[in-house]
Design an enzyme around this catalytic site. Structure first.
Site, PDB file in Angstrom:
ATOM      1  N   ARG A 195       0.843  -4.177  -2.770  1.00 47.10           N
ATOM      2  CA  ARG A 195       2.138  -3.585  -2.475  1.00 47.10           C
ATOM      3  C   ARG A 195       1.915  -2.284  -1.728  1.00 47.10           C
ATOM      4  O   ARG A 195       0.810  -1.745  -1.716  1.00 47.10           O
ATOM      5  CB  ARG A 195       2.944  -3.334  -3.748  1.00 47.10           C
ATOM      6  CG  ARG A 195       2.349  -2.269  -4.668  1.00 47.10           C
ATOM      7  CD  ARG A 195       3.177  -2.125  -5.945  1.00 47.10           C
ATOM      8  NE  ARG A 195       2.618  -1.169  -6.881  1.00 47.10           N
ATOM      9  CZ  ARG A 195       2.881   0.126  -6.896  1.00 47.10           C
ATOM     10  NH1 ARG A 195       3.713   0.642  -5.976  1.00 47.10           N
ATOM     11  NH2 ARG A 195       2.351   0.931  -7.789  1.00 47.10           N
TER      12      ARG A 195
ATOM     13  N   GLU B 164       1.654   5.335   2.039  1.00 47.06           N
ATOM     14  CA  GLU B 164       1.794   4.095   2.801  1.00 47.06           C
ATOM     15  C   GLU B 164       0.509   3.764   3.546  1.00 47.06           C
ATOM     16  O   GLU B 164      -0.242   4.651   3.958  1.00 47.06           O
ATOM     17  CB  GLU B 164       2.961   4.221   3.784  1.00 47.06           C
ATOM     18  CG  GLU B 164       4.326   4.295   3.094  1.00 47.06           C
ATOM     19  CD  GLU B 164       5.468   4.352   4.093  1.00 47.06           C
ATOM     20  OE1 GLU B 164       5.231   4.822   5.227  1.00 47.06           O
ATOM     21  OE2 GLU B 164       6.580   3.935   3.733  1.00 47.06           O
ATOM     22  N   HIS B 165       0.266   2.474   3.727  1.00 47.22           N
ATOM     23  CA  HIS B 165      -0.887   1.955   4.464  1.00 47.22           C
ATOM     24  C   HIS B 165      -2.214   2.387   3.816  1.00 47.22           C
ATOM     25  O   HIS B 165      -3.240   2.478   4.485  1.00 47.22           O
ATOM     26  CB  HIS B 165      -0.857   2.401   5.937  1.00 47.22           C
ATOM     27  CG  HIS B 165       0.506   2.325   6.559  1.00 47.22           C
ATOM     28  ND1 HIS B 165       1.276   1.179   6.538  1.00 47.22           N
ATOM     29  CD2 HIS B 165       1.243   3.277   7.198  1.00 47.22           C
ATOM     30  CE1 HIS B 165       2.424   1.420   7.160  1.00 47.22           C
ATOM     31  NE2 HIS B 165       2.429   2.676   7.560  1.00 47.22           N
ATOM     32  N   ARG B 166      -2.172   2.687   2.510  1.00 51.80           N
ATOM     33  CA  ARG B 166      -3.355   3.129   1.752  1.00 51.80           C
ATOM     34  C   ARG B 166      -3.853   4.513   2.192  1.00 51.80           C
ATOM     35  O   ARG B 166      -4.973   4.896   1.901  1.00 51.80           O
ATOM     36  CB  ARG B 166      -4.498   2.107   1.840  1.00 51.80           C
ATOM     37  CG  ARG B 166      -4.158   0.730   1.267  1.00 51.80           C
ATOM     38  CD  ARG B 166      -3.799   0.831  -0.207  1.00 51.80           C
ATOM     39  NE  ARG B 166      -3.612  -0.467  -0.847  1.00 51.80           N
ATOM     40  CZ  ARG B 166      -2.442  -1.100  -0.947  1.00 51.80           C
ATOM     41  NH1 ARG B 166      -1.350  -0.551  -0.426  1.00 51.80           N
ATOM     42  NH2 ARG B 166      -2.352  -2.256  -1.569  1.00 51.80           N
ATOM     43  N   LEU B 167      -3.012   5.259   2.899  1.00 54.33           N
ATOM     44  CA  LEU B 167      -3.358   6.622   3.283  1.00 54.33           C
ATOM     45  C   LEU B 167      -2.846   7.572   2.202  1.00 54.33           C
ATOM     46  O   LEU B 167      -1.875   8.317   2.405  1.00 54.33           O
ATOM     47  CB  LEU B 167      -2.780   6.956   4.660  1.00 54.33           C
ATOM     48  CG  LEU B 167      -3.348   6.117   5.810  1.00 54.33           C
ATOM     49  CD1 LEU B 167      -2.629   6.442   7.115  1.00 54.33           C
ATOM     50  CD2 LEU B 167      -4.848   6.353   5.945  1.00 54.33           C
TER      51      LEU B 167
END
Length: 213
Positions: free
Chosen positions: A9, A189-192
């Site tokens: 997610r 978001e985006h694993r950042l």
């Protein structure tokens, strides 16, 4: 068989910036903990305590944070337990608070220092009577033949201390984890993800640095 690699997610509940952080990790932690409590999370004070044995084998368990002040993070336990014995051999520990609901986690690196008998007694006597009896009944971390045997010991202790105050067991203690480093992690978001590390300096002040996700 489910495909575990497909379970994912996005983390998008909020970011964390340097100018949002408190001057010390204790103040920052208090702020985040208050938000977790107000959001009515289940067990917001639950934390993983990681210790290491004499062979270098780590072990973990979940306990409840019972006090917090400028000195550090306090928890209580049977001093004959595995964690207490490992702390006796190596008092460097790591705490982990996983607040999944708000996509946050806090990791504490430090040393566990034993609390005074007076501090331990004050907490022990504040516990419900059943919890006090359970402390007497359990030889924590040691094998027990059955649930029935455990309950029989509990009932025996209940009868033994049926009149008057339940005394503090001589095998019950507590620790204050004095932090040397504390990491605050906020999902992004985006694993950042946003990660900030507080590192204690020799003069007692705290240096704050951003870490790569």
């Amino acid at each position: 068989m489910m495909k575990l690699e497909d379970i994912r997610r996005e983390y998008s509940k909020g970011g964390l910036r340097r100018d949002m952080l408190a001057q010390t990790p204790i103040l920052q932690f208090e702020s985040w903990l208050q938000q977790a409590v107000e959001a009515k999370f289940a067990d917001p004070t639950a934390m993983v305590v990681a210790t290491v044995d004499e062979h270098g084998q780590p072990s973990q368990r979940i306990v409840l944070l019972k006090h917090l002040d400028d000195n550090g993070f306090v928890f209580f336990t049977n001093t004959g337990s595995r964690k207490a014995q490992e702390i006796k051999g190596n008092n460097k520990v790591c705490l982990h608070f996983p607040w999944h609901e708000i996509e946050r986690q806090v990791i504490v690196y430090g040393e566990a220092k034993p609390l005074s008998t007076a501090a331990v007694a004050k907490y022990f006597l504040s516990r419900p009577a059943e919890s006090q009896l359970a402390a007497w009944a359990s030889q924590q971390s040691r094998p027990v033949s059955s649930r029935k045997a455990l309950m029989e010991t509990f009932l025996s202790m209940k009868a033994k201390f049926s009149k008057g105050e339940i005394p503090l067991p001589d095998f019950w203690g507590g620790y204050c984890v004095e932090p040397s480093k504390v990491e605050f992690w906020q999902g992004g978001e985006h694993r950042l993800h946003d990660r900030f590390m507080y590192t204690k300096q020799s003069d007692g002040s705290w240096d704050i640095s951003r870490l790569n996700p």
